[in-house]
Design a protein around this motif. Structure first.
Motif, PDB file in Angstrom:
ATOM      1  N   ILE A 169       0.841  -1.201   0.000  1.00  0.00           N
ATOM      2  CA  ILE A 169       0.000   0.000   0.000  1.00  0.00           C
ATOM      3  C   ILE A 169       0.874   1.247   0.000  1.00  0.00           C
ATOM      4  N   GLN A 170       1.924   1.243   0.810  1.00  0.00           N
ATOM      5  CA  GLN A 170       2.817   2.396   0.863  1.00  0.00           C
ATOM      6  C   GLN A 170       3.505   2.631  -0.484  1.00  0.00           C
ATOM      7  N   GLU A 171       3.934   1.559  -1.134  1.00  0.00           N
ATOM      8  CA  GLU A 171       4.579   1.694  -2.446  1.00  0.00           C
ATOM      9  C   GLU A 171       3.592   2.240  -3.472  1.00  0.00           C
ATOM     10  N   PRO A 209     -10.497  -3.471   9.369  1.00  0.00           N
ATOM     11  CA  PRO A 209     -10.783  -3.288   7.939  1.00  0.00           C
ATOM     12  C   PRO A 209     -10.060  -4.311   7.063  1.00  0.00           C
ATOM     13  N   SER A 210     -10.613  -4.509   5.892  1.00  0.00           N
ATOM     14  CA  SER A 210      -9.924  -5.343   4.907  1.00  0.00           C
ATOM     15  C   SER A 210      -8.776  -4.524   4.324  1.00  0.00           C
ATOM     16  N   PRO A 211      -7.790  -5.180   3.725  1.00  0.00           N
ATOM     17  CA  PRO A 211      -6.697  -4.432   3.086  1.00  0.00           C
ATOM     18  C   PRO A 211      -7.203  -3.441   2.038  1.00  0.00           C
ATOM     19  N   LEU A 212      -8.256  -3.818   1.317  1.00  0.00           N
ATOM     20  CA  LEU A 212      -8.802  -2.924   0.295  1.00  0.00           C
ATOM     21  C   LEU A 212      -9.373  -1.654   0.923  1.00  0.00           C
ATOM     22  N   THR A 213     -10.043  -1.788   2.047  1.00  0.00           N
ATOM     23  CA  THR A 213     -10.582  -0.612   2.743  1.00  0.00           C
ATOM     24  C   THR A 213      -9.460   0.302   3.205  1.00  0.00           C
ATOM     25  N   LEU A 214      -8.428  -0.280   3.768  1.00  0.00           N
ATOM     26  CA  LEU A 214      -7.282   0.514   4.208  1.00  0.00           C
ATOM     27  C   LEU A 214      -6.639   1.231   3.021  1.00  0.00           C
ATOM     28  N   ALA A 215      -6.504   0.546   1.908  1.00  0.00           N
ATOM     29  CA  ALA A 215      -5.917   1.151   0.708  1.00  0.00           C
ATOM     30  C   ALA A 215      -6.778   2.309   0.202  1.00  0.00           C
ATOM     31  N   ARG A 216      -8.083   2.132   0.244  1.00  0.00           N
ATOM     32  CA  ARG A 216      -8.990   3.201  -0.214  1.00  0.00           C
ATOM     33  C   ARG A 216      -8.885   4.435   0.674  1.00  0.00           C
ATOM     34  N   VAL A 217      -8.858   4.233   1.984  1.00  0.00           N
ATOM     35  CA  VAL A 217      -8.747   5.365   2.904  1.00  0.00           C
ATOM     36  C   VAL A 217      -7.411   6.073   2.701  1.00  0.00           C
ATOM     37  N   ALA A 218      -6.335   5.305   2.579  1.00  0.00           N
ATOM     38  CA  ALA A 218      -5.013   5.892   2.360  1.00  0.00           C
ATOM     39  C   ALA A 218      -4.990   6.664   1.035  1.00  0.00           C
ATOM     40  N   GLY A 219      -5.600   6.111   0.002  1.00  0.00           N
ATOM     41  CA  GLY A 219      -5.662   6.789  -1.290  1.00  0.00           C
ATOM     42  C   GLY A 219      -6.445   8.089  -1.222  1.00  0.00           C
ATOM     43  N   THR A 220      -7.515   8.082  -0.458  1.00  0.00           N
ATOM     44  CA  THR A 220      -8.311   9.302  -0.279  1.00  0.00           C
ATOM     45  C   THR A 220      -7.492  10.374   0.434  1.00  0.00           C
ATOM     46  N   LEU A 221      -6.784   9.971   1.476  1.00  0.00           N
ATOM     47  CA  LEU A 221      -5.920  10.925   2.180  1.00  0.00           C
ATOM     48  C   LEU A 221      -4.835  11.473   1.258  1.00  0.00           C
ATOM     49  N   LEU A 222      -4.312  10.626   0.383  1.00  0.00           N
ATOM     50  CA  LEU A 222      -3.286  11.056  -0.571  1.00  0.00           C
ATOM     51  C   LEU A 222      -3.834  12.136  -1.492  1.00  0.00           C
ATOM     52  N   VAL A 223      -5.022  11.929  -2.030  1.00  0.00           N
ATOM     53  CA  VAL A 223      -5.606  12.895  -2.961  1.00  0.00           C
ATOM     54  C   VAL A 223      -5.780  14.252  -2.293  1.00  0.00           C
ATOM     55  N   TYR A 224      -6.181  14.248  -1.033  1.00  0.00           N
ATOM     56  CA  TYR A 224      -6.341  15.518  -0.323  1.00  0.00           C
ATOM     57  C   TYR A 224      -5.002  16.155   0.034  1.00  0.00           C
ATOM     58  N   ASN A 249      -1.796   7.615   9.186  1.00  0.00           N
ATOM     59  CA  ASN A 249      -3.058   8.321   9.433  1.00  0.00           C
ATOM     60  C   ASN A 249      -4.254   7.452   9.062  1.00  0.00           C
ATOM     61  N   ALA A 250      -4.145   6.735   7.945  1.00  0.00           N
ATOM     62  CA  ALA A 250      -5.221   5.826   7.536  1.00  0.00           C
ATOM     63  C   ALA A 250      -5.388   4.714   8.572  1.00  0.00           C
ATOM     64  N   CYS A 251      -4.279   4.163   9.050  1.00  0.00           N
ATOM     65  CA  CYS A 251      -4.339   3.123  10.086  1.00  0.00           C
ATOM     66  C   CYS A 251      -4.992   3.660  11.347  1.00  0.00           C
ATOM     67  N   ASP A 252      -4.622   4.876  11.722  1.00  0.00           N
ATOM     68  CA  ASP A 252      -5.193   5.485  12.922  1.00  0.00           C
ATOM     69  C   ASP A 252      -6.701   5.697  12.775  1.00  0.00           C
ATOM     70  N   LEU A 253      -7.121   6.145  11.603  1.00  0.00           N
ATOM     71  CA  LEU A 253      -8.552   6.369  11.377  1.00  0.00           C
ATOM     72  C   LEU A 253      -9.358   5.074  11.458  1.00  0.00           C
ATOM     73  N   LEU A 254      -8.729   3.963  11.092  1.00  0.00           N
ATOM     74  CA  LEU A 254      -9.432   2.678  11.060  1.00  0.00           C
ATOM     75  C   LEU A 254      -9.094   1.779  12.243  1.00  0.00           C
ATOM     76  N   SER A 255      -8.403   2.316  13.227  1.00  0.00           N
ATOM     77  CA  SER A 255      -7.924   1.481  14.335  1.00  0.00           C
ATOM     78  C   SER A 255      -9.055   0.888  15.176  1.00  0.00           C
ATOM     79  N   HIS A 256     -10.232   1.464  15.127  1.00  0.00           N
ATOM     80  CA  HIS A 256     -11.351   0.974  15.936  1.00  0.00           C
ATOM     81  C   HIS A 256     -12.136  -0.143  15.254  1.00  0.00           C
ATOM     82  N   VAL A 257     -11.800  -0.444  14.006  1.00  0.00           N
ATOM     83  CA  VAL A 257     -12.455  -1.534  13.270  1.00  0.00           C
ATOM     84  C   VAL A 257     -11.383  -2.468  12.735  1.00  0.00           C
TER      85      VAL A 257
END
Length: 79
Positions: A17-19, A53-68, A43-51
């Motif tokens: 995901i990082q790559e 998540p699947s790897p795909l969900t984590l990748a999507r959240v990280a990608g969203t943070l990247l775009v912003y 940051n994505a891991c921190d946002l999802l730490s209470h659930v």
């Protein structure tokens, strides 16, 4: 930095995901440093730490943070 999310079924997905974040930032015209990529991922891991998540969900959240994070992002890329 520690990874609060653990997925023993695919131990390489954290680095994958990082790559991908690094490659996407370059494609968007704003290549980010390793530190910035790791920060976005954490940051994505921190946002999802209470659930659990699947790897795909984590990748999507990280990608969203990247775009912003990337400067000069076009409106269509936010959607």
């Amino acid at each position: 930095m520690s990874n609060p999310l653990s997925h023993p079924e695919d131990p390489g997905f954290h680095s994958s995901i990082q790559e991908n974040l690094k490659q996407l930032s370059a494609q968007l015209g704003s290549p980010l440093s390793e530190l910035s990529v790791m920060e976005i991922y954490q940051n994505a891991c921190d946002l999802l730490s209470h659930v659990s998540p699947s790897p795909l969900t984590l990748a999507r959240v990280a990608g969203t943070l990247l775009v912003y994070r990337v400067q000069d992002t076009e409106l269509e890329e936010f959607e």
